[in-house]
Write a protein that holds these residues in place. Structure first.
Motif, mmCIF file in Angstrom:
data_model
loop_
_atom_site.group_PDB
_atom_site.id
_atom_site.type_symbol
_atom_site.label_atom_id
_atom_site.label_comp_id
_atom_site.label_asym_id
_atom_site.label_seq_id
_atom_site.Cartn_x
_atom_site.Cartn_y
_atom_site.Cartn_z
ATOM 1 N N LEU A 311 -42.286 -45.697 3.918
ATOM 2 C CA LEU A 311 -41.819 -45.299 2.586
ATOM 3 C C LEU A 311 -42.966 -45.416 1.593
ATOM 4 N N GLN A 312 -42.876 -44.648 0.524
ATOM 5 C CA GLN A 312 -43.790 -44.810 -0.613
ATOM 6 C C GLN A 312 -42.991 -45.484 -1.727
ATOM 7 N N ALA A 313 -43.685 -46.180 -2.609
ATOM 8 C CA ALA A 313 -42.991 -46.920 -3.676
ATOM 9 C C ALA A 313 -42.138 -46.002 -4.543
ATOM 10 N N GLU A 314 -42.572 -44.717 -4.695
ATOM 11 C CA GLU A 314 -41.810 -43.820 -5.575
ATOM 12 C C GLU A 314 -40.695 -43.055 -4.851
ATOM 13 N N ASP A 315 -40.535 -43.297 -3.539
ATOM 14 C CA ASP A 315 -39.408 -42.671 -2.834
ATOM 15 C C ASP A 315 -38.090 -43.207 -3.385
ATOM 16 N N SER A 316 -37.013 -42.439 -3.155
ATOM 17 C CA SER A 316 -35.706 -42.891 -3.642
ATOM 18 C C SER A 316 -35.112 -43.903 -2.665
ATOM 19 N N SER A 322 -31.184 -43.618 4.201
ATOM 20 C CA SER A 322 -31.081 -42.603 5.239
ATOM 21 C C SER A 322 -31.991 -42.935 6.429
ATOM 22 N N LYS A 323 -33.224 -43.360 6.141
ATOM 23 C CA LYS A 323 -34.157 -43.679 7.232
ATOM 24 C C LYS A 323 -33.685 -44.903 8.019
ATOM 25 N N LEU A 325 -30.567 -45.893 8.454
ATOM 26 C CA LEU A 325 -29.413 -45.508 9.291
ATOM 27 C C LEU A 325 -29.888 -44.708 10.497
ATOM 28 N N TRP A 326 -30.849 -43.826 10.255
ATOM 29 C CA TRP A 326 -31.333 -42.950 11.327
ATOM 30 C C TRP A 326 -32.054 -43.759 12.399
ATOM 31 N N ARG A 327 -32.907 -44.698 11.977
ATOM 32 C CA ARG A 327 -33.693 -45.483 12.932
ATOM 33 C C ARG A 327 -32.979 -46.756 13.380
ATOM 34 N N LYS A 328 -31.790 -47.022 12.781
ATOM 35 C CA LYS A 328 -30.994 -48.224 13.119
ATOM 36 C C LYS A 328 -31.821 -49.502 12.968
ATOM 37 N N VAL A 329 -32.520 -49.616 11.836
ATOM 38 C CA VAL A 329 -33.293 -50.832 11.558
ATOM 39 C C VAL A 329 -32.829 -51.422 10.228
ATOM 40 N N GLY A 330 -33.042 -52.725 10.077
ATOM 41 C CA GLY A 330 -32.612 -53.420 8.857
ATOM 42 C C GLY A 330 -33.714 -53.529 7.821
#
Ligand code: ATP
Length: 355
Positions: A311-316, A322-323, A325-330
């Motif tokens: 992720l980048q700091a300015e991402d939502s 979403s990422k 849930l998709w990658r199933k990581v916490g």
């Protein structure tokens, strides 16, 4: 500062905008939303006098726009629209340079400015300066359109549904790029959209309009959590407010800097915890998550960090959810522009510590 003071605009007998007052502070990203035909574009166009108001006053830095010579006014205000309007027989560099040429800048200054803007919009000048408009994708053409609007470094940028014709993925990446660019250039932006989610994501202030008037003028947070009336509630929608709230929050607001990390082999696992395994350049390679086995012993569960997880700091925050849930990581890594581990985002922080 832009001030609309009790402004009206009529087409014949029909009021497109009626008794509208609005102050837009310098450096604000002000987004106009509302039903079709409510007067958003007219409000925008009155600021650069593409539509002339019939009543009231419009001021830029305390000076009435009627007192400016019209071409001087328009050159001081960037204008980007959905249909872009690039000149088809001019290459990208020449398209961007329209206003600087009209202002008779020196050729070297124009070239420097074109290159600077292309770089700002992540378009390599060596590749894109000479391209013709038909050789660009929709997203690239739209970037060139916005770059052109910024060419003479105006204080104000008007944008009328600039991303309206783009597919959702390109649209989202341009929204993120716009936020990144605005954090660097700090213009006063007035932006029209049909899309409340786009408004929540981009705006520092939102104007909700109906029938030529303002229904609510507020921060995205207040529009979402304290809608002024059922009309605004309806615009926000009732089912997915959580995701909309996540789309107007940035990763930087919830990330935890300097998460625990190791280089090389993970130590024996003795309890709950999480570690990022990083390489020599401090880029995350694996996420190590402590898990409890059937015999109550702890062991590391290892997940390879792939480029799409960063992720980048300015991402939502919505993108972060979403990422995950998709990658199933916490947790996800937040990266610097050169890929180093800066921070992490945890699912638990998104749901108030209950996950
Ligand atoms: N050139 C025009 N001649 C006559 N009426 C116009 C003209 N332009 C706009 N209008 C009317 O003025 C009102 C406001 O139009 P405007 O384009 O500002 O709305 P909008 O909120 O931007 O709409 P949309 O979201 O559908 O683009 C509408 O009722 C429209 O029909």
């Amino acid at each position: 500062m832009i001030r609309l003071d009790n402004v009206s605009m009529q087409y014949g007998e029909h009021y497109a905008v009626r008794n509208l007052s609005l102050d837009i502070a310098s450096g604000d990203f002000c987004v106009l939303v509302g039903t079709s035909g409510c007067g958003k574009s007219t409000t925008l166009k009155m600021i650069n006098r593409l539509a002339e108001h019939s009543k009231g006053r419009i001021l830029i830095n305390n000076q009435e726009i009627a007192s400016f010579e019209i071409n001087t006014l328009r050159r001081r205000i960037g204008y980007a629209i959905q249909s872009i309007g690039l000149f088809p027989h001019w290459n990208v560099a020449k398209n961007i340079a329209v206003v600087p040429r009209l202002l008779k800048w020196e050729p070297q200054r124009i070239q420097n400015r074109v290159n600077e803007l292309l770089e700002l919009f992540a378009l390599d000048p060596a590749i894109f300066a000479e391209k013709m408009p038909h050789e660009l994708s929709g997203g690239q053409a739209q970037r060139v359109g916005v770059a052109r609007a910024l060419a003479a470094d105006p204080d104000i940028l008007l944008m009328d549904e600039p991303f309206g014709a783009l597919d959702p993925i390109t649209r989202e990446s341009l929204q993120e790029e716009m936020l990144r660019i605005q954090s660097q250039i700090k213009k006063t932006i007035v932006f029209v959209t049909h899309d409340i989610e786009e408004a929540l994501k981009l705006a520092t202030r939102i104007v909700v309009m109906d029938a030529g008037q303002i229904v609510q003028y507020d921060t995205p947070e207040n529009i979402l959590h304290r809608p002024a009336n059922p009309f605004v509630e309806n615009i926000i929608g009732s089912q997915d407010r959580g995701l909309k709230a996540a789309s107007c929050k940035q990763v930087r607001e919830i990330m935890r800097p300097d998460p625990p990390r190791i280089q090389g082999v993970a130590p024996p696992c003795q309890g709950a915890g999480r570690l990022w395994a990083v390489d020599g350049a401090n880029a995350p390679v694996r996420l190590l998550q402590a898990t409890v086995d059937g015999d109550a012993s702890y062991r590391w569960r290892e997940i390879d960090v792939t480029p799409d997880m960063g992720l980048q700091a300015e991402d939502s925050v919505k993108l972060a959810i979403s990422k995950m849930l998709w990658r199933k990581v916490g947790a996800l890594p937040v990266l610097s522009p050169d890929g180093a581990l800066l921070a992490e985002v945890r699912m638990a922080d998104l749901v108030g510590g209950c996950a």
